[in-house]
Design a protein around this motif. Structure first.
Motif, PDB file in Angstrom:
ATOM      1  N   SER A 158       0.814  -1.212   0.000  1.00 50.93           N
ATOM      2  CA  SER A 158       0.000   0.000   0.000  1.00 50.93           C
ATOM      3  C   SER A 158       0.853   1.270   0.000  1.00 50.93           C
ATOM      4  O   SER A 158       0.497   2.257  -0.642  1.00 50.93           O
ATOM      5  N   ASP A 159       1.965   1.255   0.697  1.00 51.25           N
ATOM      6  CA  ASP A 159       2.827   2.441   0.731  1.00 51.25           C
ATOM      7  C   ASP A 159       3.399   2.760  -0.641  1.00 51.25           C
ATOM      8  O   ASP A 159       3.524   3.936  -1.013  1.00 51.25           O
ATOM      9  N   ASP A 160       3.745   1.727  -1.410  1.00 52.87           N
ATOM     10  CA  ASP A 160       4.248   1.949  -2.770  1.00 52.87           C
ATOM     11  C   ASP A 160       3.174   2.585  -3.648  1.00 52.87           C
ATOM     12  O   ASP A 160       3.451   3.486  -4.428  1.00 52.87           O
ATOM     13  N   LEU A 161       1.944   2.104  -3.511  1.00 49.30           N
ATOM     14  CA  LEU A 161       0.844   2.672  -4.284  1.00 49.30           C
ATOM     15  C   LEU A 161       0.601   4.124  -3.883  1.00 49.30           C
ATOM     16  O   LEU A 161       0.424   4.987  -4.744  1.00 49.30           O
ATOM     17  N   LYS A 162       0.636   4.403  -2.595  1.00 49.47           N
ATOM     18  CA  LYS A 162       0.452   5.783  -2.129  1.00 49.47           C
ATOM     19  C   LYS A 162       1.537   6.688  -2.692  1.00 49.47           C
ATOM     20  O   LYS A 162       1.266   7.809  -3.124  1.00 49.47           O
ATOM     21  N   TRP A 163       2.772   6.203  -2.699  1.00 50.53           N
ATOM     22  CA  TRP A 163       3.880   6.992  -3.245  1.00 50.53           C
ATOM     23  C   TRP A 163       3.621   7.315  -4.713  1.00 50.53           C
ATOM     24  O   TRP A 163       3.775   8.460  -5.144  1.00 50.53           O
ATOM     25  N   GLN A 200      -9.646   3.527  -0.200  1.00 51.76           N
ATOM     26  CA  GLN A 200      -8.772   4.282   0.699  1.00 51.76           C
ATOM     27  C   GLN A 200      -9.052   5.773   0.511  1.00 51.76           C
ATOM     28  O   GLN A 200      -8.793   6.322  -0.562  1.00 51.76           O
ATOM     29  N   GLY A 201      -9.569   6.388   1.558  1.00 51.54           N
ATOM     30  CA  GLY A 201      -9.985   7.786   1.494  1.00 51.54           C
ATOM     31  C   GLY A 201      -8.958   8.732   0.908  1.00 51.54           C
ATOM     32  O   GLY A 201      -9.271   9.556   0.047  1.00 51.54           O
ATOM     33  N   GLU A 202      -7.731   8.618   1.361  1.00 53.36           N
ATOM     34  CA  GLU A 202      -6.667   9.506   0.879  1.00 53.36           C
ATOM     35  C   GLU A 202      -6.439   9.331  -0.618  1.00 53.36           C
ATOM     36  O   GLU A 202      -6.348  10.302  -1.367  1.00 53.36           O
ATOM     37  N   LEU A 203      -6.361   8.089  -1.075  1.00 51.00           N
ATOM     38  CA  LEU A 203      -6.137   7.827  -2.496  1.00 51.00           C
ATOM     39  C   LEU A 203      -7.342   8.254  -3.325  1.00 51.00           C
ATOM     40  O   LEU A 203      -7.182   8.784  -4.429  1.00 51.00           O
ATOM     41  N   SER A 204      -8.522   8.045  -2.795  1.00 51.17           N
ATOM     42  CA  SER A 204      -9.740   8.448  -3.486  1.00 51.17           C
ATOM     43  C   SER A 204      -9.758   9.968  -3.692  1.00 51.17           C
ATOM     44  O   SER A 204     -10.085  10.457  -4.788  1.00 51.17           O
ATOM     45  N   CYS A 205      -9.405  10.719  -2.676  1.00 49.60           N
ATOM     46  CA  CYS A 205      -9.351  12.187  -2.783  1.00 49.60           C
ATOM     47  C   CYS A 205      -8.316  12.628  -3.811  1.00 49.60           C
ATOM     48  O   CYS A 205      -8.585  13.525  -4.621  1.00 49.60           O
ATOM     49  N   LEU A 206      -7.153  11.997  -3.785  1.00 52.45           N
ATOM     50  CA  LEU A 206      -6.106  12.352  -4.747  1.00 52.45           C
ATOM     51  C   LEU A 206      -6.549  12.039  -6.172  1.00 52.45           C
ATOM     52  O   LEU A 206      -6.320  12.837  -7.093  1.00 52.45           O
ATOM     53  N   MET A 207      -7.183  10.887  -6.369  1.00 53.70           N
ATOM     54  CA  MET A 207      -7.679  10.535  -7.697  1.00 53.70           C
ATOM     55  C   MET A 207      -8.733  11.534  -8.149  1.00 53.70           C
ATOM     56  O   MET A 207      -8.710  11.991  -9.300  1.00 53.70           O
ATOM     57  N   ASN A 208      -9.653  11.890  -7.264  1.00 50.29           N
ATOM     58  CA  ASN A 208     -10.688  12.869  -7.619  1.00 50.29           C
ATOM     59  C   ASN A 208     -10.072  14.204  -8.008  1.00 50.29           C
ATOM     60  O   ASN A 208     -10.506  14.836  -8.973  1.00 50.29           O
ATOM     61  N   ASP A 209      -9.056  14.632  -7.268  1.00 51.64           N
ATOM     62  CA  ASP A 209      -8.352  15.878  -7.610  1.00 51.64           C
ATOM     63  C   ASP A 209      -7.734  15.788  -9.000  1.00 51.64           C
ATOM     64  O   ASP A 209      -7.869  16.704  -9.815  1.00 51.64           O
ATOM     65  N   MET A 210      -7.026  14.688  -9.252  1.00 44.09           N
ATOM     66  CA  MET A 210      -6.362  14.528 -10.549  1.00 44.09           C
ATOM     67  C   MET A 210      -7.375  14.500 -11.683  1.00 44.09           C
ATOM     68  O   MET A 210      -7.178  15.154 -12.718  1.00 44.09           O
ATOM     69  N   LEU A 211      -8.461  13.751 -11.501  1.00 43.16           N
ATOM     70  CA  LEU A 211      -9.469  13.654 -12.553  1.00 43.16           C
ATOM     71  C   LEU A 211     -10.155  14.995 -12.795  1.00 43.16           C
ATOM     72  O   LEU A 211     -10.455  15.349 -13.940  1.00 43.16           O
ATOM     73  N   PHE A 212     -10.374  15.758 -11.737  1.00 39.73           N
ATOM     74  CA  PHE A 212     -10.968  17.084 -11.881  1.00 39.73           C
ATOM     75  C   PHE A 212     -10.057  17.976 -12.730  1.00 39.73           C
ATOM     76  O   PHE A 212     -10.519  18.635 -13.672  1.00 39.73           O
ATOM     77  N   HIS A 255      -0.068  12.811  -8.680  1.00 37.85           N
ATOM     78  CA  HIS A 255      -0.910  13.949  -8.279  1.00 37.85           C
ATOM     79  C   HIS A 255      -0.112  15.242  -8.341  1.00 37.85           C
ATOM     80  O   HIS A 255      -0.573  16.248  -8.897  1.00 37.85           O
ATOM     81  N   LYS A 256       1.068  15.211  -7.782  1.00 39.14           N
ATOM     82  CA  LYS A 256       1.921  16.403  -7.734  1.00 39.14           C
ATOM     83  C   LYS A 256       2.202  16.937  -9.147  1.00 39.14           C
ATOM     84  O   LYS A 256       2.112  18.137  -9.388  1.00 39.14           O
ATOM     85  N   ILE A 257       2.503  16.056 -10.078  1.00 41.49           N
ATOM     86  CA  ILE A 257       2.807  16.475 -11.446  1.00 41.49           C
ATOM     87  C   ILE A 257       1.541  16.969 -12.154  1.00 41.49           C
ATOM     88  O   ILE A 257       1.535  18.033 -12.774  1.00 41.49           O
ATOM     89  N   ILE A 258       0.467  16.195 -12.080  1.00 44.24           N
ATOM     90  CA  ILE A 258      -0.762  16.540 -12.802  1.00 44.24           C
ATOM     91  C   ILE A 258      -1.333  17.877 -12.337  1.00 44.24           C
ATOM     92  O   ILE A 258      -1.842  18.652 -13.147  1.00 44.24           O
ATOM     93  N   MET A 259      -1.246  18.164 -11.062  1.00 47.01           N
ATOM     94  CA  MET A 259      -1.844  19.389 -10.536  1.00 47.01           C
ATOM     95  C   MET A 259      -1.192  20.656 -11.098  1.00 47.01           C
ATOM     96  O   MET A 259      -1.850  21.693 -11.189  1.00 47.01           O
ATOM     97  N   ASP A 260       0.086  20.571 -11.491  1.00 47.74           N
ATOM     98  CA  ASP A 260       0.796  21.766 -11.947  1.00 47.74           C
ATOM     99  C   ASP A 260       1.215  21.740 -13.413  1.00 47.74           C
ATOM    100  O   ASP A 260       1.775  22.715 -13.902  1.00 47.74           O
ATOM    101  N   GLU A 261       0.965  20.640 -14.107  1.00 48.63           N
ATOM    102  CA  GLU A 261       1.482  20.487 -15.469  1.00 48.63           C
ATOM    103  C   GLU A 261       0.793  21.422 -16.457  1.00 48.63           C
ATOM    104  O   GLU A 261      -0.415  21.655 -16.385  1.00 48.63           O
ATOM    105  N   LYS A 262       1.587  21.944 -17.391  1.00 46.72           N
ATOM    106  CA  LYS A 262       1.079  22.863 -18.412  1.00 46.72           C
ATOM    107  C   LYS A 262       1.137  22.275 -19.823  1.00 46.72           C
ATOM    108  O   LYS A 262       0.508  22.788 -20.733  1.00 46.72           O
ATOM    109  N   ASP A 263       1.901  21.208 -20.008  1.00 44.94           N
ATOM    110  CA  ASP A 263       2.095  20.602 -21.329  1.00 44.94           C
ATOM    111  C   ASP A 263       1.051  19.504 -21.548  1.00 44.94           C
ATOM    112  O   ASP A 263       1.013  18.505 -20.815  1.00 44.94           O
ATOM    113  N   VAL A 264       0.232  19.668 -22.579  1.00 48.43           N
ATOM    114  CA  VAL A 264      -0.841  18.718 -22.844  1.00 48.43           C
ATOM    115  C   VAL A 264      -0.300  17.324 -23.167  1.00 48.43           C
ATOM    116  O   VAL A 264      -0.930  16.314 -22.829  1.00 48.43           O
ATOM    117  N   GLN A 265       0.853  17.232 -23.792  1.00 46.66           N
ATOM    118  CA  GLN A 265       1.417  15.916 -24.123  1.00 46.66           C
ATOM    119  C   GLN A 265       1.811  15.157 -22.861  1.00 46.66           C
ATOM    120  O   GLN A 265       1.603  13.952 -22.757  1.00 46.66           O
TER     121      GLN A 265
END
Length: 144
Positions: free
Chosen positions: A58-63, A103-115, A69-79
């Protein structure tokens, strides 16, 4: 890749989870350090290699989810965004959808990324987001 195993691990709620286990010592396994370099460079020819990062627990998946999440939230390049959405669609969601929903934390991160991904005007990105959302909702409806 010489071996890929699927192992069962107990979560705190005692449901068994399946993790695609690419052992860290397997030929072709990608270290976290290498994965971080790929994410930092954002080379669209290398992003697909992230599917070779060993997810042994689970820790590997969270990582991995936190890193994406970190990359997707700030990325500007569509490719880059398209490659990351592909990675979610072809690797992360098919193998880890139950974990992503339960897993609540992962679910929130996925929702953020998908948004954020859904805000892109690129039709391919939007289509991937829609399919990912449908798959995650299907898992939610099944009830874990």
């Amino acid at each position: 890749m010489d071996t890929m195993l699927v192992n069962r691990f107990n979560r705190e709620d005692h449901h068994e989870s399946l993790f695609l286990n690419i052992p860290s010592n397997a030929i072709g396994a990608l270290s976290k350090e290498s994965a971080e370099r790929i994410l930092k460079r954002k080379d669209t020819n290398e992003i697909h290699q992230l599917m070779y990062v060993p997810i042994e627990n689970s820790d590997d998946l969270k990582w991995l989810i936190h890193s994406l999440h970190k990359i997707i939230m700030d990325e500007k390049d569509v490719q880059v965004v398209l490659e990351l959405a592909d990675l979610l669609y072809f690797f992360v969601v098919p193998f880890y959808k139950e974990e992503l929903v339960s897993q609540g934390e992962l679910s929130c991160l996925m929702n953020d990324m998908l948004f954020i991904l859904d805000l892109w005007t690129n039709q391919e990105v939007i289509e991937l987001v829609e399919v990912i959302q449908l798959e995650l909702k299907r898992v939610e409806r099944k009830g874990l």
